[in-house]
Design a protein around this motif. Structure first.
Motif, PDB file in Angstrom:
ATOM      1  N   LEU A  20       0.853  -1.193   0.000  1.00  0.00           N
ATOM      2  CA  LEU A  20       0.000   0.000   0.000  1.00  0.00           C
ATOM      3  C   LEU A  20       0.884   1.237   0.000  1.00  0.00           C
ATOM      4  CD1 LEU A  20      -2.884  -0.690   2.557  1.00  0.00           C
ATOM      5  CD2 LEU A  20      -3.115  -0.285   0.127  1.00  0.00           C
ATOM      6  N   GLN A  21       0.586   2.166  -0.898  1.00  0.00           N
ATOM      7  CA  GLN A  21       1.303   3.446  -0.934  1.00  0.00           C
ATOM      8  C   GLN A  21       0.259   4.553  -0.756  1.00  0.00           C
ATOM      9  OE1 GLN A  21       3.055   4.915  -4.641  1.00  0.00           O
ATOM     10  NE2 GLN A  21       5.024   5.024  -3.594  1.00  0.00           N
ATOM     11  N   ILE A  22       0.367   5.301   0.324  1.00  0.00           N
ATOM     12  CA  ILE A  22      -0.675   6.261   0.684  1.00  0.00           C
ATOM     13  C   ILE A  22      -0.030   7.617   0.968  1.00  0.00           C
ATOM     14  CG2 ILE A  22      -2.567   6.783   2.281  1.00  0.00           C
ATOM     15  CD1 ILE A  22      -2.646   3.800   2.978  1.00  0.00           C
ATOM     16  N   TYR A  23      -0.582   8.670   0.362  1.00  0.00           N
ATOM     17  CA  TYR A  23      -0.235  10.035   0.770  1.00  0.00           C
ATOM     18  C   TYR A  23      -1.368  10.968   0.365  1.00  0.00           C
ATOM     19  CZ  TYR A  23       1.772   9.701  -3.973  1.00  0.00           C
ATOM     20  OH  TYR A  23       1.997   9.448  -5.303  1.00  0.00           O
ATOM     21  N   ALA A  24      -1.325  12.157   0.963  1.00  0.00           N
ATOM     22  CA  ALA A  24      -2.405  13.114   0.735  1.00  0.00           C
ATOM     23  C   ALA A  24      -2.198  13.847  -0.585  1.00  0.00           C
ATOM     24  CB  ALA A  24      -2.459  14.107   1.879  1.00  0.00           C
ATOM     25  N   VAL A  25      -3.307  14.236  -1.198  1.00  0.00           N
ATOM     26  CA  VAL A  25      -3.265  15.033  -2.427  1.00  0.00           C
ATOM     27  C   VAL A  25      -4.199  16.228  -2.277  1.00  0.00           C
ATOM     28  CG1 VAL A  25      -2.613  13.165  -3.971  1.00  0.00           C
ATOM     29  CG2 VAL A  25      -5.012  13.540  -3.457  1.00  0.00           C
ATOM     30  N   THR A  26      -3.972  17.224  -3.135  1.00  0.00           N
ATOM     31  CA  THR A  26      -4.739  18.473  -3.078  1.00  0.00           C
ATOM     32  C   THR A  26      -5.689  18.526  -4.264  1.00  0.00           C
ATOM     33  OG1 THR A  26      -2.831  19.533  -2.094  1.00  0.00           O
ATOM     34  CG2 THR A  26      -4.562  20.973  -2.943  1.00  0.00           C
ATOM     35  N   PRO A  27      -6.974  18.807  -4.022  1.00  0.00           N
ATOM     36  CA  PRO A  27      -7.910  18.892  -5.152  1.00  0.00           C
ATOM     37  C   PRO A  27      -7.695  20.161  -5.967  1.00  0.00           C
ATOM     38  CG  PRO A  27      -9.022  19.452  -3.112  1.00  0.00           C
ATOM     39  CD  PRO A  27      -7.639  19.029  -2.722  1.00  0.00           C
ATOM     40  N   ILE A  28      -7.927  20.063  -7.261  1.00  0.00           N
ATOM     41  CA  ILE A  28      -7.862  21.222  -8.158  1.00  0.00           C
ATOM     42  C   ILE A  28      -9.278  21.474  -8.644  1.00  0.00           C
ATOM     43  CG2 ILE A  28      -6.856  22.178 -10.245  1.00  0.00           C
ATOM     44  CD1 ILE A  28      -4.585  20.149  -9.937  1.00  0.00           C
ATOM     45  N   PRO A  29      -9.971  22.463  -8.109  1.00  0.00           N
ATOM     46  CA  PRO A  29     -11.376  22.676  -8.484  1.00  0.00           C
ATOM     47  C   PRO A  29     -11.514  22.973  -9.967  1.00  0.00           C
ATOM     48  CG  PRO A  29     -10.799  23.940  -6.523  1.00  0.00           C
ATOM     49  CD  PRO A  29      -9.517  23.438  -7.094  1.00  0.00           C
ATOM     50  N   GLU A  30     -12.581  22.493 -10.553  1.00  0.00           N
ATOM     51  CA  GLU A  30     -12.877  22.745 -11.954  1.00  0.00           C
ATOM     52  C   GLU A  30     -13.481  24.136 -12.128  1.00  0.00           C
ATOM     53  OE1 GLU A  30     -12.509  20.565 -14.787  1.00  0.00           O
ATOM     54  OE2 GLU A  30     -11.089  19.786 -13.317  1.00  0.00           O
ATOM     55  N   ASN A  31     -14.356  24.504 -11.202  1.00  0.00           N
ATOM     56  CA  ASN A  31     -15.125  25.742 -11.352  1.00  0.00           C
ATOM     57  C   ASN A  31     -14.367  26.903 -10.701  1.00  0.00           C
ATOM     58  OD1 ASN A  31     -17.093  27.603 -11.772  1.00  0.00           O
ATOM     59  ND2 ASN A  31     -18.763  26.325 -11.005  1.00  0.00           N
ATOM     60  N   GLN A  32     -13.330  27.401 -11.383  1.00  0.00           N
ATOM     61  CA  GLN A  32     -12.548  28.514 -10.829  1.00  0.00           C
ATOM     62  C   GLN A  32     -13.333  29.813 -10.811  1.00  0.00           C
ATOM     63  OE1 GLN A  32      -9.593  28.531  -9.502  1.00  0.00           O
ATOM     64  NE2 GLN A  32      -8.961  26.422  -9.897  1.00  0.00           N
ATOM     65  N   GLU A  33     -14.308  29.920 -11.712  1.00  0.00           N
ATOM     66  CA  GLU A  33     -15.043  31.178 -11.836  1.00  0.00           C
ATOM     67  C   GLU A  33     -15.743  31.542 -10.544  1.00  0.00           C
ATOM     68  OE1 GLU A  33     -18.620  33.066 -14.573  1.00  0.00           O
ATOM     69  OE2 GLU A  33     -17.845  31.062 -14.979  1.00  0.00           O
ATOM     70  N   VAL A  34     -16.404  30.570  -9.925  1.00  0.00           N
ATOM     71  CA  VAL A  34     -17.109  30.836  -8.665  1.00  0.00           C
ATOM     72  C   VAL A  34     -16.116  31.201  -7.578  1.00  0.00           C
ATOM     73  CG1 VAL A  34     -18.586  29.824  -6.906  1.00  0.00           C
ATOM     74  CG2 VAL A  34     -18.971  29.293  -9.296  1.00  0.00           C
ATOM     75  N   LEU A  35     -15.013  30.490  -7.557  1.00  0.00           N
ATOM     76  CA  LEU A  35     -14.043  30.699  -6.480  1.00  0.00           C
ATOM     77  C   LEU A  35     -13.340  32.045  -6.622  1.00  0.00           C
ATOM     78  CD1 LEU A  35     -12.466  27.132  -6.371  1.00  0.00           C
ATOM     79  CD2 LEU A  35     -14.219  28.081  -4.878  1.00  0.00           C
TER      80      LEU A  35
ATOM     81  N   SER B   7      -9.705  35.681  -6.186  1.00  0.00           N
ATOM     82  CA  SER B   7     -10.342  34.757  -7.148  1.00  0.00           C
ATOM     83  C   SER B   7     -11.825  35.022  -7.175  1.00  0.00           C
ATOM     84  CB  SER B   7     -10.081  33.316  -6.727  1.00  0.00           C
ATOM     85  OG  SER B   7      -8.698  33.111  -6.617  1.00  0.00           O
ATOM     86  N   THR B   8     -12.341  35.228  -8.318  1.00  0.00           N
ATOM     87  CA  THR B   8     -13.783  35.470  -8.445  1.00  0.00           C
ATOM     88  C   THR B   8     -14.400  34.379  -9.282  1.00  0.00           C
ATOM     89  OG1 THR B   8     -13.441  36.834 -10.360  1.00  0.00           O
ATOM     90  CG2 THR B   8     -13.509  37.970  -8.255  1.00  0.00           C
ATOM     91  N   SER B   9     -15.684  34.261  -9.107  1.00  0.00           N
ATOM     92  CA  SER B   9     -16.410  33.213  -9.837  1.00  0.00           C
ATOM     93  C   SER B   9     -16.624  33.625 -11.268  1.00  0.00           C
ATOM     94  CB  SER B   9     -17.742  32.967  -9.141  1.00  0.00           C
ATOM     95  OG  SER B   9     -18.503  32.098  -9.921  1.00  0.00           O
TER      96      SER B   9
END
Length: 1906
Positions: A1365-1380, A1805-1807
């Motif tokens: 087993l190889q386990i480590y944390a990852v960071t999500p890359i949101p698709e909807n940058q416009e809202v953010l 960052s704006t939506s």
């Protein structure tokens, strides 16, 4: 084998203790042999290592069997203990401790018993007892361990092949029934033990008398139990238990009721008055003391052995003593009360159940120690012959006496003696009760001053018979004086003789005796003087005058005789003395019927002698009457009370009967009665005669034998004729038909019920064949009508049953004669389906007599008859009773199962007895093929029923194997008929299908799966029956090959059943079945050119087999592939095999996963894999939908509500909004497609709601609302709109936790197929960190090894036979940058888009490229960024999805530094904004973040970046990075501004105890600015609008208090210059070097508050000065953060500096900001520009910035108060407004570049949903200061807080920077917006800037894409 032998010598055979070997040769102490039944294991071993056992050999030759001749019980013990030994260890492993220890004790006990049997020194009875104990323990252990039930006969195992199957069934049933509840006992006994009398003022001895009293009949029902207590209230003789313990015996079930009481009377022995002391005389009297009562019903609840304490009562007046127990029972409280001493009687009572012999066995200690027996009064319910009793019970009732000349009444005492004829007192014949030895005299208790005393004391006089005649009872009456002398003066007496002159004893009843007066000195020794006197009133023995004088005083007694020798009946005496009175014979015979039965049975032999004596004397005159008396006596013995006297009569007939001529009269009278059965007036009498026919025939036969002996066999023919005539009368009588329940049918029933008992008597005189013919003719005369009296039909069948059970039927000669008539009646009853229980019993008895291996001609002929008569009807009967619904009652259900089992065992017995000839005759007997077809279908159906698991109990394996052996033998016979008659043009699909179906379910039976058996059991089965599955499989193959072109009829129908057979793990069976599959594919290919049908059936069957938990084996596909290789259709065949193999792999994984108890990721992942396989590869919609719902259920169980909603959405997408009707499916009812889709929508919305995925729920609400609107369903539309509104409210009001994401790699061949060598990204649970997730994965895969690095594994790991087993944390890359990226959108809304619909994830690995500069690590610090792209977005139908694609890029040190600063600035903005708007309850995160940046800056910090990237050398060497260097410089200046404002905010909220830290931060901030070379910001900044994060854009929810100028001369109202927008996930690392010791205080603080503030270092933004020299470590010592980089050094893994938010509010770390407009940007060379700021003409006006601009602003708020709550408008700053406010000239705002310098900070960052970006404001617009809704201005404190930003360490005050001071009427100045730099994908072209192209607002996703 008695010793172990290693077998190391050449050709040696290794032995272990307990092995059994067979010897072939022996020579000089060496033995050559082999393991028993394992011939291949041969060798040499020493002869002294073995012990020889006697044995016999069966079937000598290749298949010989060696059977030890030892006792079968020993053999069973040995094999059973070996099996138990293995299972016993498994109990320990399974932690079943209780059974483990109990079984251990039982095994030791069996071993001890086995030694006793082996020694062989036991007596026959002891051996029988030991075997009984052994078998009981073996059965118990087998039952506990779930082993088979062993059939036994007399403790020995039976061989099923040696007995008939019906007998085997009965043995099994008998052993099975032993487990049921035993029959309630009809006899009960009461054990009484006296403990003590607890009383405060005893001092006198006591007598305690127990008895049982019937309150309903108001009489005692038992004798008395009498015991004496000493002065302390304890038993007087404690060493003699029989003196204080008693057993009240022979209580019937009818006597266990609530109105039966245990009464206890207590008598004291002492002075007349209790406690008298003045009277010193020694005379003692029996005086009443008290009474206690207990209902026997109180003991029925339970057999409690606890002591009971009974309350003791005393009557108010002594005259009521005789009925005190009745008064207590009736609760007449006025007549009794508690004794003065408040006494309590302690007793132990226990009810025992069973006959007295059983009680003696079960309670041996009770009888060993001694217990007295207390009988019932009179005889018990059942009188046993030989019982000798002669007891006379006398109850002393009462007396009436005169005063005798005294003024007061007398104190009367009665003394009783038994006197013989000579006047001598008989010694020891008066018993007071059990427990006390008999005495010679009795003294009654004394009632004080009572001339009419009532005693009611019961005595027993056990006088022998020889002393009864002439004996009498004498009662003497004395007055007991209370004076000092205590004299007892005799004043009278009474007497009564025990027997009259004629021999009659004293009649039962109450007798009033005459009291004869006498004086004290009267001599009563001479009994002859008074015996002539009258003794009872009304009975005078003379006319003397003395009788008249004695009639005034009376004495009453009650007598009751219980004797087996004496009688009180005069008629009985007259009959027995008939010769003395010949004239009374007729009268005596008539009165015999009136005499009590107990009197007759007492003198049974004498009575019978009398009757036959009278018959011999004058048969003509008295023959009929004697016959009637004989009938009466015979029927008397039918009564259950006298049933046990039948052996007495049998003995009399055999040994004492002497009426040699009686047979003539008996036959004549009997025939006379039978000939007159039609006369109605005689019916009752004839019925009595017919009941007695058994014993009448016994007398006839015995009489004839005596006559033959006496005369040498004279008149033989005459006797035969008489019997023939008698039976002809019987046949005529039986042949009469009657309609309904007539008197005639009753007589026929009576005759038939007793007729079979006559057979044995007839056999004594006639030949077997003669008797059989007589019986055959008699039974054959019965009418064949089945619609008459049903009770007669039942009795008729019972008579047939008794005939079959009789000794006559066991003889083969007679059996062949009787069998046709028996079968005829059975056939009639079975045809009508009547009396099935009796029919089953008769059939069982018939087959019990036919042994399995009997080949006698007579037996074969009997089988012929039975087959022709019963086989067909037997099959129909089984079909009929098995198709009925089972009865509801447990007793009826058991009876139903018994009947079914008996019929089945009969059928199996018949089939096993049938030979080839029988089968051939049977098949030839069918006239047409139609009849044969019906028969075969019928028998195949019955066989399928017999194979059902519920046919026999679970542990009846022996019976099942026997049944299967018979079935397979029969099928082999019948398959020939199938081939001969139903092939080619006569082909019949139905019968062939039935045959194949039967064969398949036969092979699949659980009891034939030998792989599941223990080795010893498997060996026994194979030795006896072989593997019946293989035999049947070969038969299937043979029959299939015969089908030819008819095979197409069974394709694809038989694919599923044959597949089930093929998957059984039996190689021989599989080798037989594989060619059939190949043949099926070949025929299907010929017919249709493909085998789609084969594929579909295979897939369906595989899935159903897996669902049933059946064993699935992959190996058969390889065998099939090898056969397909030679075919022309090889490619399509191989493709099919590959598809099936992949499906089986997934199904096997699914089955293995489902065996686990809890719902875990493995189950869900496996189900997802299978579901996708059915959809993508197989396109099996129904299977796909089934697994959708299985996955849905798993998600619900695991509370994965969001995933459950996405799963159900898959089914929803398959449906349309139409009115197409849908069938009932799964849990859905029959409904339209629209209704089902509506139901699904509502369920999905509910799950999205529970999973807090409200945005998706809103989309579905809109969808369904559109449907309601289109149907004008406004009621539901309203509800749906309200639901939608509630979801919007929840988005704004409720908190959502943001999950962590983890990348998991599964490497190695040991993982399931759907995981093997794949990597996934998993969505973690709420609050789940890396350590918790890693532990959860290791729990799910306990054999997995955690890899300690993040590098991609090599091929060695992929191919390893292990799990990694190889386990480590990852960071999500949101698709909807416009809202953010859109300004003003609340965090509650943005948080959804940060972690939902995520396809891409990244993680960073820092490394050094080139030479590492030890002074400044940032020069060579590169970052490898890996982006993972999934096959589906998260969240979805699973919590994890497979990685589809990996993208790896490298970031240069400069890019890395830029990103670090961007993230840190964004983090600071967020924290300051939250603190400013009071969203933060605790300011520690802000304090630590400020401290981390400022303190690090003093010790290096951003200065390291200057050293690395702003030096001339770097700029010259990297000309392409010019723009990036400019960007880094801007970010550094921006950070300084943010810090300055952050300190201003921090000052207002910092608590008092942290003021010193704040002062230190302020001081260090100015040092930091100096180190950066920043004095003023005017030269490098430009005006910028203000951005707010909450509510609407540009709305500030807080007012900032007014601040003072440094000199304190005037008050300056202050406004917040900025509120920071919430952004995505930020970096957690500070600007300080984590390698430096100076920041250790910050790091430590971060670690300590790690769990409180959830601050996480991100792998994307590692510390600026981290060396990253430590070896990678992912899973072994991972930080608690789920964002931890795989390569962070251990020292700083727990650093958390990013946020104080709760996990769901924590900002995201992946931001790709959009670029700024060129008009809003300043190049690096503008820094030195001193020009005044001017507005850009291209910037839009304030009214264009945001739709929310026109909200009124808020008024200033005093310092130290809470902020105002209400939504207020912010101001758009402009340099003109600041300039016009008249601030001090050196304020930075006067420099035109201030606003532009900070413009990059406030751009967040704006939506994309807004479609435009907020721009800088026009200077010409001025907004009023207050609105209508603003609150009054609050005054603030004029004293600034200590250590505030206004102070310096210098002596003179420093003017406040313009950025932190606001005119009262001006908009607050803005800090720089968020940088808008976009990094190109190609790092080589990173100096090139791109313009942001405005994108249109995207439409919402479709539901199916959610």
């Amino acid at each position: 084998v008695i010793a172990g032998f290693r077998g190391t010598v050449p050709h040696g055979l290794s032995l272990e203790i307990g092995d059994t070997v067979q010897i072939l040769e022996k020579c000089d102490g060496e033995v050559f042999g082999f393991y028993l039944n394992y011939f291949i294991f041969q060798g040499i071993f020493p002869s002294n290592y073995i012990h020889l056992k006697n044995a016999c050999v069966k079937n000598k030759g290749q298949f010989e069997m060696v059977i030890p001749t030892e006792d079968s019980v020993i053999t069973e013990m040995t094999s059973t203990l070996r099996d138990w030994g293995t299972m016993w260890k498994q109990l320990y492993v399974r932690n079943e401790g209780d059974l483990f220890h109990r079984l251990w004790h039982i095994m030791n006990e069996i071993l001890d018993l086995r030694r006793q049997v082996l020694v062989g020194h036991l007596t026959h009875d002891r051996m029988k007892d030991v075997k009984r104990h052994i078998t009981a323990r073996l059965d118990w252990g087998n039952e506990q361990l779930g082993l088979d039930l062993v059939p036994r006969k007399e403790y020995a195992m039976v061989d099923p092949e040696e007995i008939s199957i019906t007998e085997l069934y009965r043995l099994m049933e008998h052993r099975h029934r032993k487990k049921d509840t035993p029959v309630p006992a009809s006899s009960h006994h009461l054990f009484v033990q006296m403990k003590s009398l607890m009383c405060s003022n005893l001092g006198e001895e006591l007598e305690v008398i127990f008895s049982l009293f019937d309150s309903k009949e108001n009489r005692p029902i038992s004798e008395r139990f009498f015991l004496r207590l000493n002065r302390n209230g304890l038993p007087k003789c404690p060493e003699k238990p029989e003196r204080h313990c008693s057993l009240f015996v022979d209580l019937g079930s009818s006597e266990l009721r609530k109105d039966i009481y245990i009464t206890v009377h207590i008598i004291r022995i002492g002075r007349m008055g209790a406690g008298e002391k003045k009277n010193a005389c020694n005379v003692q009297y029996r005086r009443p003391f008290g009474c206690a009562v207990l209902s026997i019903a109180d003991l029925l609840a339970g057999d409690s052995k606890d002591d009971l304490v009974l309350k003791v009562y005393m009557c108010n007046t002594e005259s009521d003593w005789y009925q005190i127990h009745e008064n207590i029972i009736k609760k007449l409280n006025a007549r009794y009360n508690l004794t003065g001493s408040n006494a309590g009687l302690a007793v132990s009572l226990q009810l025992l159940h069973g006959d007295i012999e059983q009680i003696r066995r079960e309670y041996t200690s009770m009888f060993t120690h001694g217990v007295s027996i207390t009988r019932k009064l009179g005889f018990s319910n059942i009188i046993m012959p030989g019982e000798m009793r002669n007891d006379l019970y006398i109850t002393v009732e009462r007396g009436e006496f005169e005063k005798g000349g005294k003024s007061v009444a007398r104190n009367v005492e009665v003394t009783m003696h038994v006197v013989d004829s000579s006047g001598q007192i008989l010694k020891d014949f008066i018993s007071f009760g059990s427990g006390e030895p008999p005495a010679s005299e009795y003294h009654s208790f004394v009632l004080y001053h009572n001339n009419g005393p009532r005693w009611a004391e019961l005595l027993k006089l056990p006088i022998p018979v020889d002393k009864f005649r002439g004996a009498h009872i004498r009662c003497e009456f004395r007055h007991c004086s209370t004076k000092e002398k205590g004299e007892k003066k005799l004043f009278g007496f009474s007497f009564v003789p025990l027997m009259q002159e004629n021999g009659r004893t004293l009649p039962d009843g109450t007798h009033e005796l005459i009291v004869h007066k006498c004086e004290e000195n009267t001599n009563l020794q001479d009994s002859g003087r008074y015996l002539k006197l009258p003794f009872s009133k009304g009975i005078f023995l003379g006319n003397n005058s003395q009788a008249v004088k004695t009639t005034k005083e009376s004495f009453w007694i009650t007598s009751f005789l219980c004797s087996t020798k004496l009688t009180q009946n005069g008629d009985m005496l007259d009959l027995l003395k008939w010769r003395t009175h010949p004239d009374k014979i007729a009268g005596c015979l008539s009165k015999l019927k009136e005499i009590d039965g107990s009197e007759i049975v007492k003198f049974l032999q004498d009575t019978l002698d009398t009757l036959f004596g009278i018959l011999d004397e004058n048969s003509q005159k008295y023959g009929s009457k004697v016959f009637d008396c004989l009938v009466h006596i015979i029927n008397l013995l039918q009564d259950s009370k006298f049933h046990h006297f039948k052996p007495v009569m049998d003995t009399y007939i055999e040994s004492h009967f002497a009426g040699a001529l009686a047979y003539r009269d008996l036959i004549k009278v009997l025939k006379w009665h039978i000939d007159r059965v039609t006369e109605v007036e005689l019916h009752e009498h004839i019925q009595e005669v017919l009941k007695a026919q058994e014993y009448i025939f016994k007398y006839i036969v015995q009489s004839r034998r005596l006559f033959s002996i006496a005369t040498g066999g004279q008149n033989e023919e005459e006797f035969r004729c008489c019997i023939q005539e008698l039976l002809m009368s019987v046949r005529f009588f039986l042949s009469q038909e009657s309609k309904g329940a007539s008197a005639l049918s009753q007589l026929q029933a009576v005759f038939l019920s007793s007729f079979p008992s006559v057979y044995s008597e007839l056999l004594k005189l006639f030949d077997v064949r003669e008797v059989a013919n007589l019986v055959h003719d008699t039974l054959g005369s019965l009418p064949t009508v089945m619609h008459g009296d049903e009770s007669l039909q039942a009795v008729k069948l019972q008579s047939i049953g008794k005939t079959v059970e009789s000794h006559l039927y066991t003889n083969p000669d007679s059996r062949y004669i009787l069998l046709p008539v028996v079968l005829h009646h059975l056939h009639m009853h079975l045809q009508e389906q009547k009396d099935l229980i009796m029919c089953a019993r008769i059939l069982s008895n018939i087959f019990c007599l036919i042994k399995k291996n009997s080949s006698e001609k007579s037996v074969l002929e009997e089988i012929d008859v039975i087959v022709n008569s019963l086989l067909d009807i037997l099959l129909r009967t089984i079909l009929e009773i098995t198709s009925r619904p089972q009865p509801s009652g447990s007793a009826m259900r058991l009876q139903f199962q018994d009947v079914t089992g008996e019929f089945v065992s009969c059928l199996l017995s018949l089939l096993r007895q049938m030979t080839d000839r029988h089968y051939q005759q049977l098949l030839d007997s069918f006239n047409t093929k139609e009849n044969l077809r019906d028969f075969l279908l019928q028998i195949f159906t019955v066989f399928r029923i017999l194979i059902r698991p519920e046919m026999f109990p679970k542990d009846w394996t022996v019976m099942r194997l026997v049944a299967n052996n018979v079935i397979i033998t029969t099928v082999l016979y019948l398959s020939d008929a199938l081939r001969k008659n139903f092939l080619n043009e006569n082909f019949d699909y139905k019968i062939w299908d039935s045959y194949f179906f039967l064969a398949v379910i036969f092979i699949n039976q659980l009891c034939l799966q030998l792989e599941m058996f223990t080795p010893s059991k498997k060996k026994k089965v194979l030795e006896k029956y072989g593997d019946m599955r293989v035999t049947m499989g070969c038969e299937i193959f043979s029959m299939w090959q015969n089908l030819g072109e008819h095979k197409l009829h069974f394709i694809p129908a038989l694919i599923g059943p044959f597949l089930e057979v093929t998957l059984i793990p039996q190689p021989d069976l599989r080798n037989v079945m594989i060619p059939i599959f190949h043949d099926m594919m070949d025929w299907e290919q010929r017919r249709s050119g493909n085998f789609k049908q084969v594929e579909a059936k295979l897939i369906d069957k595989l899935d159903s087999l897996m669902s049933e938990g059946k064993v699935i084996c992959l190996s058969y596909t390889n065998s099939l592939s090898s056969k397909i290789e030679r075919e022309t259709w090889r490619e399509s065949g191989v493709s099919l095999i590959a598809t099936v193999t992949r499906l089986m792999e997934r199904l096997l994984d699914y089955r293995d996963c489902m065996k686990m108890g809890e719902v875990d990721g493995k189950k869900i992942g496996c189900t997802v894999s299978l579901l996708n396989f059915y959809k993508t590869e197989l396109n099996k919609e129904e299977m796909y939908i089934r697994y959708i719902h299985k996955l849905y259920d798993l998600h619900l169980k695991a509370q994965n509500f969001t995933e459950a909603a996405y799963t159900l959405l898959l089914y929803d997408e398959l449906l349309e909004w139409s009115d197409r009707p849908l069938r009932e499916f799964l849990n859905y009812p029959m409904q339209t497609e629209w209704q089902r889709k509506e139901c699904l929508h509502l369920t999905i919305i509910q799950n999205f709601d529970r999973g807090k995925c409200w945005e998706n729920g809103i989309i579905l609400c809109r969808k369904i609302a559109e449907q309601y609107e289109s149907y004008y369903d406004y009621r539901n539309l309203s509800k749906m709109r309200m639901m939608e509104a509630s979801l919007y409210d929840k988005i704004m009001d409720q908190q959502r936790l943001e999950p962590e994401f983890f990348r998991v790699g599964f490497y190695g061949k040991k993982f399931p197929f759907f995981l093997r060598n794949k990597e996934f990204v998993c969505r973690g649970h709420d609050y789940e960190r890396l350590e918790a997730f890693q532990q959860r994965m290791l729990n799910e895969f306990p054999h997995a090894i955690a890899m300690q690095h993040a590098n991609q594994p090599d091929e060695t790991i992929f191919q390893a036979e292990a799990q990694y087993l190889q386990i480590y944390a990852v960071t999500p890359i949101p698709e909807n940058q416009e809202v953010l990226q859109r300004d003003g959108i609340p965090d509650n809304i943005k948080s959804f888009y940060k972690v939902n619909h995520i396809w891409r994830f990244r993680y960073d690995r820092p490394f050094h490229k080139g030479t590492k500069d030890k002074e400044n690590e940032f020069k060579s610090l590169w970052v490898e960024r890996t982006t993972l792209i999934l096959v589906q977005s998260l969240p979805g139908i699973s919590r994890w999805f497979e990685v589809e694609k990996r993208e790896v890029v490298e970031m240069s040190p400069l890019e890395n530094a830029t990103e670090v600063l961007e993230n840190k600035n964004q983090q600071l903005r967020t924290l300051i904004s939250q603190c400013q708007t009071r969203q933060m309850q605790n300011i520690n995160p802000l304090t630590m973040c400020l401290n981390g940046v400022i303190d690090a800056a003093v010790n290096g910090g951003v200065a390291r970046y200057q050293e690395a990237f702003f030096v001339k050398e770097y700029i010259l060497n990297h000309p392409e990075d010019g723009e990036k260097i400019t960007r880094l410089r801007e970010l550094m200046l921006e950070q300084a501004q943010i810090l300055e404002f952050g300190l201003a905010v921090h000052e207002k909220v910092v608590p008092q105890d942290m003021r010193p830290l704040h002062k230190k931060l302020v001081d260090q901030f100015f040092v930091m600015k100096s180190s950066l070379g920043i004095q003023e910001f005017s030269a490098c900044v430009q005006a910028s609008p203000v951005h707010f994060p909450n509510g609407s854009p540009r709305v500030c929810r807080n007012s900032i208090p007014v601040s003072m100028s440094p000199d304190g001369a005037r008050v300056i109202p202050r406004r917040s210059p900025l509120s920071y927008p919430a952004v995505n996930r930020y970096s957690s690392s500070s600007l300080s070097s984590q390698a430096s010791a100076e920041v250790s205080n910050i790091t430590g603080q971060s670690e300590s508050s790690d769990e409180v503030f959830n601050m996480q270092p991100s792998p994307s933004t590692s510390s600026l000065s981290s060396t990253h020299s430590a070896s990678p470590n992912v899973t072994s010592s991972a930080p608690s953060s789920a964002r931890a980089s795989p390569l962070l050094s251990d020292k700083h893994k727990h650093s958390r500096e990013n946020s104080c938010l709760s996990p769901r509010e924590r900002p995201c770390s992946a931001i790709y900001p959009t670029p700024l407009e060129t008009s809003q940007r300043m190049l690096f060379n503008h820094i030195g520009d001193g020009a005044l700021p001017r507005s850009d003409s291209n910037l839009p006006g304030p009214d264009k910035a945001s739709p929310a601009r026109h909200i009124a602003s808020v008024s200033p708020s005093p310092a130290g108060r809470s902020p105002m709550k209400g939504s207020v408008q912010s101001f758009t700053p402009s340099p003109v407004e600041y300039h016009s406010s008249g601030l001090i000239s050196n304020s930075p705002v006067l420099s035109g570049s201030y606003s532009s310098g900070i413009s990059s900070l406030s751009r967040c960052s704006t939506s994309e949903t807004s479609g435009f970006e907020s721009q800088g404001s026009e200077p010409a617009v001025t907004v009023p200061s207050y609105s209508v809704s603003e609150e009054p201005v609050r005054k603030e404190s004029k004293t600034p807080p200590p250590y505030s930003v206004y102070e310096r360490t210098l002596k003179r005050p420093v003017p406040l920077p313009h950025s932190l001071s606001i005119p009262p009427t001006a908009d607050p100045p803005a800090l720089p917006p968020k940088p808008q730099l976009v990094r190109p994908n190609n790092l080589e072209n990173s100096n090139r800037r791109t313009e942001q192209v405005p994108r249109p607002r995207p439409l919402p996703r479709k539901v199916s894409q959610l």
